[in-house]
Scaffold this active site. Structure first.
Site, short mmCIF file in Angstrom:
data_model
loop_
_atom_site.label_atom_id
_atom_site.label_comp_id
_atom_site.label_asym_id
_atom_site.label_seq_id
_atom_site.Cartn_x
_atom_site.Cartn_y
_atom_site.Cartn_z
N ASP A 134 -19.30 -34.39 -4.82
CA ASP A 134 -18.40 -34.14 -5.96
C ASP A 134 -17.23 -35.12 -6.04
O ASP A 134 -16.07 -34.72 -6.03
CB ASP A 134 -17.92 -32.69 -5.92
CG ASP A 134 -19.07 -31.72 -6.18
OD1 ASP A 134 -19.82 -31.44 -5.23
OD2 ASP A 134 -19.23 -31.28 -7.33
N ASP B 211 -22.69 -34.94 -8.62
CA ASP B 211 -21.44 -35.12 -9.35
C ASP B 211 -20.66 -36.33 -8.85
O ASP B 211 -19.44 -36.28 -8.68
CB ASP B 211 -20.56 -33.85 -9.33
CG ASP B 211 -21.08 -32.78 -10.29
OD1 ASP B 211 -22.09 -33.03 -10.97
OD2 ASP B 211 -20.47 -31.70 -10.35
N ASN C 290 -24.52 -31.21 -11.69
CA ASN C 290 -24.61 -30.70 -13.05
C ASN C 290 -23.79 -31.55 -14.01
O ASN C 290 -24.02 -31.51 -15.22
CB ASN C 290 -24.11 -29.25 -13.12
CG ASN C 290 -22.69 -29.11 -12.60
OD1 ASN C 290 -22.35 -29.71 -11.58
ND2 ASN C 290 -21.86 -28.35 -13.29
N HIS C 291 -22.87 -32.36 -13.49
CA HIS C 291 -22.08 -33.23 -14.37
C HIS C 291 -22.80 -34.53 -14.69
O HIS C 291 -22.55 -35.12 -15.73
CB HIS C 291 -20.72 -33.52 -13.74
CG HIS C 291 -19.73 -32.45 -13.99
ND1 HIS C 291 -18.61 -32.63 -14.73
CD2 HIS C 291 -19.72 -31.15 -13.61
CE1 HIS C 291 -17.93 -31.50 -14.80
NE2 HIS C 291 -18.58 -30.60 -14.11
N HIS D 254 -21.40 -29.02 -5.30
CA HIS D 254 -21.00 -28.28 -6.51
C HIS D 254 -19.77 -27.42 -6.30
O HIS D 254 -18.91 -27.34 -7.18
CB HIS D 254 -22.16 -27.42 -7.03
CG HIS D 254 -21.86 -26.76 -8.34
ND1 HIS D 254 -21.47 -27.47 -9.46
CD2 HIS D 254 -21.90 -25.47 -8.72
CE1 HIS D 254 -21.29 -26.63 -10.47
NE2 HIS D 254 -21.53 -25.42 -10.06
N HIS E 21 -16.24 -26.74 -5.09
CA HIS E 21 -15.19 -27.72 -4.81
C HIS E 21 -14.30 -27.38 -3.61
O HIS E 21 -13.55 -28.22 -3.13
CB HIS E 21 -14.33 -27.93 -6.06
CG HIS E 21 -14.97 -28.86 -7.04
ND1 HIS E 21 -14.26 -29.62 -7.93
CD2 HIS E 21 -16.28 -29.17 -7.25
CE1 HIS E 21 -15.10 -30.34 -8.66
NE2 HIS E 21 -16.32 -30.08 -8.27
#
Lengths: 510, 510
Positions: B20, B60, B127-128, B253, B255
């Site tokens: 992330d 991400d 997912n981003h 995912h 954070h």
């Protein structure tokens, strides 16, 4: 290879000259989506086959300012497959590379020790892939960051006003041959036009004379990407603006293939206009055979060789004037359809005959420009339905025009104008202002034009806001300043505002 | 280095585990625009300093599905500077690389003879930055095409229905150590959840036993990017769904940094949750120190070492319940302001004290969650104005909440939910349908949810059209089929349509 040809080879720089690849053009069209990529593949394989030392691109490598992921990935894949190999690069860049290549790495790509670059590509940006946004980055910057393209000719234009630019050449040496390669990425034509007419606004940096090498020993090439066709001289670059020390000019942006170098009388240089490698307008001049230019330079001499592009989708064009056709009865709609059907069939046939000679089996593009003066128009979509699977563009085979003053020149200009693909009609704002009977009191129409262009073509969401702010602030500070000098009545403010507008329009146009 | 440590080195795989990074997060914020890039720079230099053999990313990497040109260029620059070097890559990928890496080149990046890759990066998507569009490409595919990242774990989910996936590990060998690296790029949680509960829908491919090497000799790592927090169990992945042969799991995912490997009772594996390298939600769990994990594997043993990230912007968080504060008079607005001012000042002070210990001089992020039950709210923007230049987020220092049932757990859940940055609230469609008192007769609400998600987050312009088409066609063909079997009256069609909807909802949820 005998000694003579080897000697020739040592001193000869062989450049493949290409422009307007428009990668990603029609990427959502089921039939045409691969066209731009296939042409670029062929270009790369031509470079390979002809042992070009490098490829020179004249802008608009990408069709969109923000290419899709798919287009970016395919562009990277093609470049990676053809440009990275074990070939030895046999020329040197002897100029200051940090000045030539304004990326983080600041060197020509084949000198990077971590990449095996065998076929360097040098590119300027066009109007379709020009730098934009806060960071002033172009899609070509992505390829430059990847070390796949040597991006040059990006100018720092500064803020508003005429501005000043210095064009620093890439100095290339191979044996006894020296090439100074000047690049000028696309600048809005009106602006560049003004700059060329302002003393010292455009500075051409010349290589210094050194021991055993005179300035005149350099072969000077310029690659630029601007309007060349002069419907409106303010909106195009006059060839006579360019400096006479240039030897050879590569003109990008114009899609018609006029690849054979043409001499410009009195200027001492020749111009090649390779044209696009994919037809983005279905007009006559794009229906001609597309070519690339192989440019061999030795000392001050060059040899141009044009090479046909065979992967380009066949495109047949014709024009019909309905009232001149004896077999058409103006009162019988079906006679028009029948006639146009015959015309289209003939074009398809013509295309398939050509295809038998070559190897192309692509569905052809077909365009019939129909002058329908005195007739009813017909629905082009419905007309095209029966050609699905037979032509690549069933939805827009027919295009209707009414003006029948088709006596050579005027009609030609009409077409040439449309050569520039998907350009915004910048008359829109002017027309809108006139139509709505608006009196512009603070914003100059030209500024709104620019804002509209940036908003639409470059996704600059703040374009209109900045335009308004800039002009409001200009007006405010001018009035504040004036009122310090001479006291005037509040009633005069409207007058003053008008004066400010005129001054700004004057400043921006002269 | 003595003989023992050299021997250790030969058989030890040292992996830097990160997730992330959200490159490009807040890229338009004057203060915070560089944060995500600075963290990634630090990550790369930590990899270098610790002689990591490769970097493993848990998704991400990019904050946006369509990163800006500037973000792409910066990402490429960072990777190019750190990953391309003369270091020898000391492990082998012994699995079928064309299966592992689904790009045009089909091999691990350091084996490409035209690149000098010294620090390989392996990444799944989150997912981003998940694949989208006709070509199902992710922004990570661009980095993969550039040969800067080994993108894996992209599944072909096929069309609708539950679908089936096979997870093929990347098999990595270094001396006597063998690692099977399983990657599962983000799949919508509801869908993956269903797949895990459908027999044989998720197939874990195991390496074959070979001469002198048993299946049990492989150290099995899974990296995934899914909801882990279980507010709604249908919308998260239960750790117990995962197969017991796994040894170690990297959970992307989420954070919050929970980097120390936690054992999952009864499952035999440990989970590390490194958390994001940039705070994208100003909630308590993101205010904790961020860490990376250095994972050293030798045979079936591993040693985890957590490494603090120092470039992360300081972030101070606290909560205030107005009615519990004795110095506040509910009728005196200024007493509230004064109290909050004190709180904020204290947080800034706390941050600067920490900064004196470390080297950070960045403006801190400050967040005060204010329970204002029984009080008037105040304007957070106005409140923040005096902190411009003192904190990084003056505009949103204060956040107001009213529910005062703050007894541990419940409030915690509320926060955890907000850990996922900028996720679409998928209740919107349901709420909309309920609010407008609509009766959905053809379209299932869940399909509309997906369409809305794809339309907004992935710019899929056809999302709604496809959703409608899919359901219309489904309904039509079902009715046509049924009416072939049993004749029914036209009046029954509405009934039949309703039945079709129910069947489709049932199929998609069970």
């Amino acid at each position: 290879m005998d000694d003579t040809s080897r000697d020739e080879g040592i001193n000869t720089i062989r450049i493949l000259v290409v422009t307007d690849c428009h990668l990603g053009y029609m990427e959502k069209d089921e039939v045409r989506r691969h066209d731009s990529f296939q042409a670029s593949e062929e270009i790369c394989s031509i470079a390979e086959k002809n042992q070009a030392k490098f490829v020179l691109l004249g802008g608009d490598l990408f069709h969109r300012n923000k290419p899709s992921r798919a287009t970016l990935v395919k562009a990277i894949e093609i470049l990676r497959r053809y440009c990275l190999n074990d070939q030895l690069v046999q020329f040197q860049v002897v100029s200051d590379q940090t000045v030539n290549f304004a990326n983080l790495f600041g060197h020509v790509n084949y000198e990077d020790p971590h990449f095996n670059v065998g076929l360097p590509v040098f590119s300027i940006h066009g109007n379709h892939d020009d730098p934009a946004g806060v960071d002033n980055l172009s899609a070509v910057d992505i390829l430059s960051a990847c070390n796949l393209v040597n991006y040059f000719g990006k100018m720092d234009l500064g803020g508003s006003g005429v501005g000043q630019i210095a064009v620093h050449p890439i100095l290339i040496r191979k044996g006894l041959t020296s090439v100074a390669l000047y690049g000028l990425g696309n600048i809005r034509d009106e602006r560049l036009n003004r700059m060329f007419q302002t003393p010292h606004a455009v500075q051409w940096m010349r290589p210094e004379a050194r021991e055993g090498c005179q300035v005149s020993d350099w072969f000077n090439i310029l690659v630029l990407h601007q309007n060349r066709v002069k419907t409106n001289p303010k909106n195009a670059i006059n060839e006579h603006f360019l400096p006479r020390f240039l030897d050879f000019i590569v003109w990008g942006h114009e899609h018609e293939c006029l690849v054979d170098p043409q001499e410009v009388p009195g200027m001492g240089f020749h111009i090649t206009q390779p044209g696009s490698s994919v037809a983005t307008s279905l007009i006559e001049s794009e229906s001609k055979q597309k070519h690339l230019l192989l440019l061999e330079i030795k000392g001050n001499q060059y040899r141009p060789t044009k090479i046909p592009l065979n992967s380009v989708r066949p495109f047949e064009y014709t024009e019909v004037v309905l009232k001149d056709e004896p077999d058409i009865d103006p009162n019988d709609h079906s006679s028009i359809l029948e006639h146009l059907d015959k015309v289209v069939k003939k074009l398809i046939e013509r295309s398939s005959q050509k295809a038998n000679n070559g190897s192309s089996v692509k569905l052809p593009l077909v365009r019939v420009k129909v002058d329908y003066s005195g007739f009813m128009t017909i629905n082009p979509q419905r007309f095209g339905q029966k050609y699905v699977g037979k032509v690549a563009n069933p939805q827009d085979i027919l295009i209707f025009s009414k003006s029948s003053k088709k006596f050579g020149k005027e009609a030609k200009f009409d077409d040439s104008e449309r050569l520039r693909p998907e350009e915004l009609n910048q008359q829109n704002i002017e027309a809108l202002v006139a139509e709505s009977n608006l009196k512009m009191e603070v914003l100059p129409v030209s500024d709104l034009d620019v804002a509209l262009h940036n908003f639409v073509n470059k996704d600059e969401k703040m374009a209109f806001y900045s335009c308004v702010q800039y002009n409001l602030e200009g007006t405010r500070s001018k009035i504040a300043c004036d009122s310090d000098l001479v006291k005037f009545e509040e009633d005069d403010i409207i007058l003053k505002v008008g004066e400010c507008l005129e001054v700004r329009i004057f400043n921006s146009f002269t």
